[in-house]
Write an enzyme that holds these catalytic residues in place. Structure first.
Site, PDB file in Angstrom:
ATOM      1  N   LEU A 199     -19.006  13.285  -2.362  1.00 53.49           N
ATOM      2  CA  LEU A 199     -18.155  13.932  -3.380  1.00 53.49           C
ATOM      3  C   LEU A 199     -16.958  14.641  -2.738  1.00 53.49           C
ATOM      4  N   ARG A 201     -14.031  13.594  -2.097  1.00 57.68           N
ATOM      5  CA  ARG A 201     -12.743  13.323  -2.746  1.00 57.68           C
ATOM      6  C   ARG A 201     -12.428  14.392  -3.791  1.00 57.68           C
ATOM      7  N   ASP A 204     -23.176  12.725   3.417  1.00 57.10           N
ATOM      8  CA  ASP A 204     -22.002  12.303   4.179  1.00 57.10           C
ATOM      9  C   ASP A 204     -22.369  11.137   5.112  1.00 57.10           C
ATOM     10  N   ASN A 225     -13.970  10.776  10.196  1.00 58.10           N
ATOM     11  CA  ASN A 225     -14.692  10.469   8.952  1.00 58.10           C
ATOM     12  C   ASN A 225     -14.876   8.963   8.787  1.00 58.10           C
ATOM     13  N   THR A 264      -7.830  -2.954   4.630  1.00 57.78           N
ATOM     14  CA  THR A 264      -6.563  -2.819   3.922  1.00 57.78           C
ATOM     15  C   THR A 264      -5.535  -3.803   4.466  1.00 57.78           C
ATOM     16  N   SER A 295       0.039   4.147   9.628  1.00 58.59           N
ATOM     17  CA  SER A 295      -0.332   5.567   9.501  1.00 58.59           C
ATOM     18  C   SER A 295      -1.643   5.771  10.247  1.00 58.59           C
ATOM     19  N   TYR A 332      -4.267   6.873   8.949  1.00 57.82           N
ATOM     20  CA  TYR A 332      -5.294   6.287   8.068  1.00 57.82           C
ATOM     21  C   TYR A 332      -5.412   4.783   8.314  1.00 57.82           C
ATOM     22  N   HIS A 333      -4.273   4.084   8.257  1.00 55.82           N
ATOM     23  CA  HIS A 333      -4.334   2.626   8.419  1.00 55.82           C
ATOM     24  C   HIS A 333      -4.914   2.259   9.788  1.00 55.82           C
ATOM     25  N   LYS A 365      -8.631   2.061   9.827  1.00 57.50           N
ATOM     26  CA  LYS A 365      -9.183   0.809   9.289  1.00 57.50           C
ATOM     27  C   LYS A 365      -9.182  -0.289  10.354  1.00 57.50           C
ATOM     28  N   LEU A 390       2.709   1.914  -7.968  1.00 56.55           N
ATOM     29  CA  LEU A 390       2.954   1.591  -9.379  1.00 56.55           C
ATOM     30  C   LEU A 390       2.384   2.674 -10.307  1.00 56.55           C
ATOM     31  N   ASN A 391       1.159   3.117 -10.039  1.00 52.10           N
ATOM     32  CA  ASN A 391       0.560   4.140 -10.903  1.00 52.10           C
ATOM     33  C   ASN A 391       1.412   5.410 -10.919  1.00 52.10           C
ATOM     34  N   THR A 401      10.202   7.639  -7.950  1.00 57.24           N
ATOM     35  CA  THR A 401      10.405   8.023  -6.550  1.00 57.24           C
ATOM     36  C   THR A 401      10.309   6.837  -5.590  1.00 57.24           C
TER      37      THR A 401
HETATM   38  P1  NAD Z   1     -11.349   7.299  -3.258  1.00 61.04           P
HETATM   39  O1  NAD Z   1     -10.946   8.421  -2.383  1.00 61.04           O
HETATM   40  O2  NAD Z   1     -11.075   7.392  -4.705  1.00 61.04           O
HETATM   41  O3  NAD Z   1     -12.923   7.028  -3.088  1.00 61.04           O
HETATM   42  C1  NAD Z   1     -13.576   7.140  -1.848  1.00 61.04           C
HETATM   43  C2  NAD Z   1     -14.946   7.762  -2.108  1.00 61.04           C
HETATM   44  O4  NAD Z   1     -15.628   7.876  -0.858  1.00 61.04           O
HETATM   45  C3  NAD Z   1     -14.838   9.174  -2.694  1.00 61.04           C
HETATM   46  O5  NAD Z   1     -15.678   9.300  -3.814  1.00 61.04           O
HETATM   47  C4  NAD Z   1     -15.271  10.084  -1.547  1.00 61.04           C
HETATM   48  O6  NAD Z   1     -15.929  11.246  -2.010  1.00 61.04           O
HETATM   49  C5  NAD Z   1     -16.169   9.174  -0.733  1.00 61.04           C
HETATM   50  N1  NAD Z   1     -16.218   9.497   0.687  1.00 61.04           N
HETATM   51  C6  NAD Z   1     -15.183   9.616   1.560  1.00 61.04           C
HETATM   52  N2  NAD Z   1     -15.633   9.917   2.788  1.00 61.04           N
HETATM   53  C7  NAD Z   1     -16.993   9.974   2.694  1.00 61.04           C
HETATM   54  C8  NAD Z   1     -18.030  10.228   3.619  1.00 61.04           C
HETATM   55  N3  NAD Z   1     -17.776  10.512   4.906  1.00 61.04           N
HETATM   56  N4  NAD Z   1     -19.304  10.196   3.201  1.00 61.04           N
HETATM   57  C9  NAD Z   1     -19.601   9.921   1.903  1.00 61.04           C
HETATM   58  N5  NAD Z   1     -18.658   9.684   0.967  1.00 61.04           N
HETATM   59  C10 NAD Z   1     -17.360   9.706   1.374  1.00 61.04           C
HETATM   60  O7  NAD Z   1     -10.714   5.973  -2.628  1.00 61.04           O
HETATM   61  P2  NAD Z   1     -10.537   4.531  -3.307  1.00 61.04           P
HETATM   62  O8  NAD Z   1      -9.159   4.405  -3.789  1.00 61.04           O
HETATM   63  O9  NAD Z   1     -11.660   4.253  -4.203  1.00 61.04           O
HETATM   64  O10 NAD Z   1     -10.660   3.616  -2.010  1.00 61.04           O
HETATM   65  C11 NAD Z   1     -11.934   3.083  -1.639  1.00 61.04           C
HETATM   66  C12 NAD Z   1     -11.790   2.212  -0.402  1.00 61.04           C
HETATM   67  O11 NAD Z   1     -10.887   1.142  -0.668  1.00 61.04           O
HETATM   68  C13 NAD Z   1     -11.241   2.953   0.812  1.00 61.04           C
HETATM   69  O12 NAD Z   1     -11.965   2.552   1.945  1.00 61.04           O
HETATM   70  C14 NAD Z   1      -9.809   2.494   0.896  1.00 61.04           C
HETATM   71  O13 NAD Z   1      -9.384   2.479   2.228  1.00 61.04           O
HETATM   72  C15 NAD Z   1      -9.869   1.103   0.304  1.00 61.04           C
HETATM   73  N6  NAD Z   1      -8.603   0.708  -0.328  1.00 61.04           N
HETATM   74  C16 NAD Z   1      -8.122   1.410  -1.403  1.00 61.04           C
HETATM   75  C17 NAD Z   1      -6.911   1.018  -1.980  1.00 61.04           C
HETATM   76  C18 NAD Z   1      -6.293   1.747  -3.140  1.00 61.04           C
HETATM   77  O14 NAD Z   1      -5.145   1.434  -3.508  1.00 61.04           O
HETATM   78  N7  NAD Z   1      -6.962   2.706  -3.754  1.00 61.04           N
HETATM   79  C19 NAD Z   1      -6.233  -0.116  -1.474  1.00 61.04           C
HETATM   80  C20 NAD Z   1      -6.774  -0.789  -0.380  1.00 61.04           C
HETATM   81  C21 NAD Z   1      -7.963  -0.376   0.183  1.00 61.04           C
HETATM   82  N1  USQ Z   2       6.129   4.386  -2.047  1.00 57.30           N
HETATM   83  C1  USQ Z   2       7.298   4.720  -2.671  1.00 57.30           C
HETATM   84  N2  USQ Z   2       7.273   5.708  -3.602  1.00 57.30           N
HETATM   85  C2  USQ Z   2       6.131   6.363  -3.942  1.00 57.30           C
HETATM   86  C3  USQ Z   2       4.931   5.999  -3.315  1.00 57.30           C
HETATM   87  C4  USQ Z   2       4.966   5.013  -2.355  1.00 57.30           C
HETATM   88  O1  USQ Z   2       8.355   4.145  -2.396  1.00 57.30           O
HETATM   89  O2  USQ Z   2       6.184   7.250  -4.800  1.00 57.30           O
HETATM   90  C5  USQ Z   2       6.127   3.294  -1.051  1.00 57.30           C
HETATM   91  C6  USQ Z   2       5.602   3.698   0.321  1.00 57.30           C
HETATM   92  O3  USQ Z   2       6.638   4.227   1.130  1.00 57.30           O
HETATM   93  C7  USQ Z   2       5.030   2.389   0.829  1.00 57.30           C
HETATM   94  C8  USQ Z   2       4.553   1.691  -0.432  1.00 57.30           C
HETATM   95  O4  USQ Z   2       5.222   2.322  -1.519  1.00 57.30           O
HETATM   96  O5  USQ Z   2       6.056   1.612   1.386  1.00 57.30           O
HETATM   97  C9  USQ Z   2       3.054   1.796  -0.657  1.00 57.30           C
HETATM   98  O6  USQ Z   2       2.690   3.164  -0.627  1.00 57.30           O
HETATM   99  P1  USQ Z   2       1.430   3.674  -1.470  1.00 57.30           P
HETATM  100  O7  USQ Z   2       1.377   5.159  -1.353  1.00 57.30           O
HETATM  101  O8  USQ Z   2       1.431   3.073  -2.813  1.00 57.30           O
HETATM  102  O9  USQ Z   2       0.225   2.979  -0.698  1.00 57.30           O
HETATM  103  P2  USQ Z   2      -0.271   3.125   0.795  1.00 57.30           P
HETATM  104  O10 USQ Z   2       0.142   4.391   1.426  1.00 57.30           O
HETATM  105  O11 USQ Z   2       0.067   1.861   1.512  1.00 57.30           O
HETATM  106  O12 USQ Z   2      -1.841   3.220   0.592  1.00 57.30           O
HETATM  107  C10 USQ Z   2      -2.517   2.636  -0.524  1.00 57.30           C
HETATM  108  C11 USQ Z   2      -3.908   3.228  -0.551  1.00 57.30           C
HETATM  109  C12 USQ Z   2      -4.633   2.864   0.742  1.00 57.30           C
HETATM  110  C13 USQ Z   2      -4.609   1.355   0.915  1.00 57.30           C
HETATM  111  C14 USQ Z   2      -3.190   0.803   0.857  1.00 57.30           C
HETATM  112  C15 USQ Z   2      -3.167  -0.707   0.792  1.00 57.30           C
HETATM  113  O13 USQ Z   2      -3.836   4.646  -0.694  1.00 57.30           O
HETATM  114  O14 USQ Z   2      -5.958   3.330   0.681  1.00 57.30           O
HETATM  115  O15 USQ Z   2      -5.186   1.023   2.136  1.00 57.30           O
HETATM  116  O16 USQ Z   2      -2.574   1.245  -0.370  1.00 57.30           O
HETATM  117  S1  USQ Z   2      -1.849  -1.374   1.748  1.00 57.30           S
HETATM  118  O17 USQ Z   2      -0.604  -0.796   1.285  1.00 57.30           O
HETATM  119  O18 USQ Z   2      -1.892  -2.800   1.557  1.00 57.30           O
HETATM  120  O19 USQ Z   2      -2.111  -1.000   3.125  1.00 57.30           O
END
Ligand code: NAD
Ligand code: USQ
Length: 382
Positions: free
Chosen positions: A33, A35, A74, A118, A144, A179, A181-182, A185, A239-240, A253
């Site tokens: 939980l 997040r 966790d 993490n 990703t 990043s 984060y990336h 992965k 987009l969202n 933005t």
């Molecule tokens: P999110 O943050 O909404 O959900 C992640 C969940 O994992 C949360 O509920 C959080 O509480 C839980 N969590 C995080 N660290 C934890 C830990 N150490 N132990 C137990 N629970 C933990 O994220 P999301 O958008 O649902 O993304 C899920 C996965 O998909 C991620 O691995 C993300 O990298 C990948 N992903 C997401 C997107 C996107 O656009 N949302 C795109 C590509 C990949």
């Molecule tokens: N961007 C904008 N304006 C905004 C938000 C983002 O121009 O308001 C741009 C960013 O600079 C970037 C692109 O849009 O070039 C995507 O950014 P994002 O914030 O929508 O997504 P990103 O940071 O790439 O991360 C998200 C998820 C991550 C997942 C990734 C998939 O948060 O968990 O891994 O999308 S991917 O992009 O294919 O790596």
């Protein structure tokens, strides 16, 4: 199938839990939980109000008659995770449980270290747990598309065949993540690949693009089942965010020129892709990589799309080019292969203006919850 969904309280995880449960799978959740705590830390909130996890699973049981078990803990706590694996004996594990925001990972040293520990330690614990307790289980790990970066060649699905000085080999596709984060992965992918090669584990790495949309059939069926909708500059995605900005009367933005091109996928297709990977598992020893997105767009194309549809709801949206807080290419070649999931039966839902209008409508319904002060980016890459 007995399926453990790690991260089952999150944006992708919760709809996946409901979809797999609705399809008749026996589903259990692992989630710390955390997040929900990051929303408290950042002063943000989901645009749609979200119920607690106990409320969610209780309502799902009332609506569907199906039970989803929850393990709150966790992934970095090895004793907790081992205990869950021993008790649940899952046949498949879907792993979403990571810190997934690129800006969050770039706030400062502490957030970078936290993100990598993490994500990498949680996944390593899971790999060791699978080896010890459920070596036949299929690991479905969310990776990703951003692992690859934006190379000036076509992006393949995980591997590339290279000819070098007269010799040929098929090797992991080069990675240039954007990043901390990336990067986490990429580290995960190497660790999982190693465990498949050395221990014979079976894994699928789903290199997912940016997810858009909010609800699936199951989450929309009852307010207590609603999915989270992140809109702020740290957890909200392209987009969202533009949808909510249009509703808030805020400039859309676009960072820099907006030529940043990425793969995108609807949340309804995310859950279907996971299901397809589950139904068609990797073989023992196989590290399979699927590129999980359905269409590619530049950021500017998406903002212009939202601005074009906004007048349908009597909204006026203006596209603004902000100084880019990130270090990334703003004009580049991008062509990524994404046929593996289609070959398994994915029928993509493509972005259309009606969906954009529906999302705008949803944001209008909850517009009193928009935190306008959280829309501008504050985290700089340099
Ligand atoms: P999110 O943050 O909404 O959900 C992640 C969940 O994992 C949360 O509920 C959080 O509480 C839980 N969590 C995080 N660290 C934890 C830990 N150490 N132990 C137990 N629970 C933990 O994220 P999301 O958008 O649902 O993304 C899920 C996965 O998909 C991620 O691995 C993300 O990298 C990948 N992903 C997401 C997107 C996107 O656009 N949302 C795109 C590509 C990949
Ligand atoms: N961007 C904008 N304006 C905004 C938000 C983002 O121009 O308001 C741009 C960013 O600079 C970037 C692109 O849009 O070039 C995507 O950014 P994002 O914030 O929508 O997504 P990103 O940071 O790439 O991360 C998200 C998820 C991550 C997942 C990734 C998939 O948060 O968990 O891994 O999308 S991917 O992009 O294919 O790596």
């Amino acid at each position: 199938m007995r399926v453990l969904v790690c991260g089952g309280d999150g944006f992708c995880g919760w709809p996946t839990v409901l979809h797999l449960s609705a399809q008749g799978h026996d589903v259990a959740i692992v989630d710390s939980l955390v997040r929900r705590q990051w929303d408290v830390e950042l002063g943000t909130q989901s645009l749609l109000p979200i119920a607690t996890l106990p409320e969610r699973v209780a309502r799902w049981r009332e609506c569907s008659g199906r039970t989803v078990r929850c393990h709150i803990g966790d992934m970095t706590d090895a004793a907790f995770l081992m205990d869950v694996l021993r008790r649940e004996e899952p046949e498949a594990i879907v792993h979403f449980a990571e810190q997934r925001s690129a800006p969050y990972s770039m706030i400062d040293r502490q957030h970078a270290v936290f993100t990598q520990v993490n994500n990498v330690a949680g996944t390593l614990n899971l790999l060791y747990g699978i080896k010890e307790f459920v070596p036949q289980a299929h690991l479905i790990k969310l990776g990703t598309m951003g692992e690859y970066g934006t190379p000036n060649i076509d992006i393949e699905e995980g591997y590339i065949t290279i000819e070098h000085k007269g010799r040929t080999d098929t090797l992991p596709f080069p990675k240039q993540p954007g990043s901390m984060y990336h990067l986490s992965k990429v580290h995960d992918s190497h660790n999982i690949h190693f465990c498949c090669r050395v221990w014979g584990l079976a894994a699928t790495d789903l290199n997912q693009g940016v997810v858009y949309g909010v609800q699936t059939a199951e989450t929309a069926s009852d307010p207590v089942l609603y999915n989270r909708f992140d809109t702020d500059a740290i957890f909200g995605t392209a987009l969202n965010r533009f949808i909510v900005e249009a509703v808030a009367g805020h400039d859309l933005t676009v960072y820099g020129k907006g030529g940043q091109t990425r793969g995108f996928i609807q949340i309804a297709d995310t859950v279907r892709c996971v299901e397809l990977a589950l139904l068609h598992p990797a073989r023992p020893g196989e590290f399979r990589v699927f590129n999980q997105f359905t269409e590619q767009f530049s950021v500017l194309q998406l903002a212009e799309r939202v601005a074009a549809v906004a007048p349908r709801l009597r909204l006026r949206a203006r596209v603004a080019h902000l100084p880019n807080p990130r270090v990334e290419q703003e004009e580049h070649y991008y062509h990524a292969v994404h046929t593996a999931l289609i070959d398994l039966g994915l029928e993509p839902h493509l972005l259309d203006d009606d969906l954009v209008a529906d999302l705008l409508q949803l944001a209008v319904r909850f517009s009193d919850r928009i935190l306008a002060g959280k829309l501008l980016p504050t985290v700089l890459w340099r």
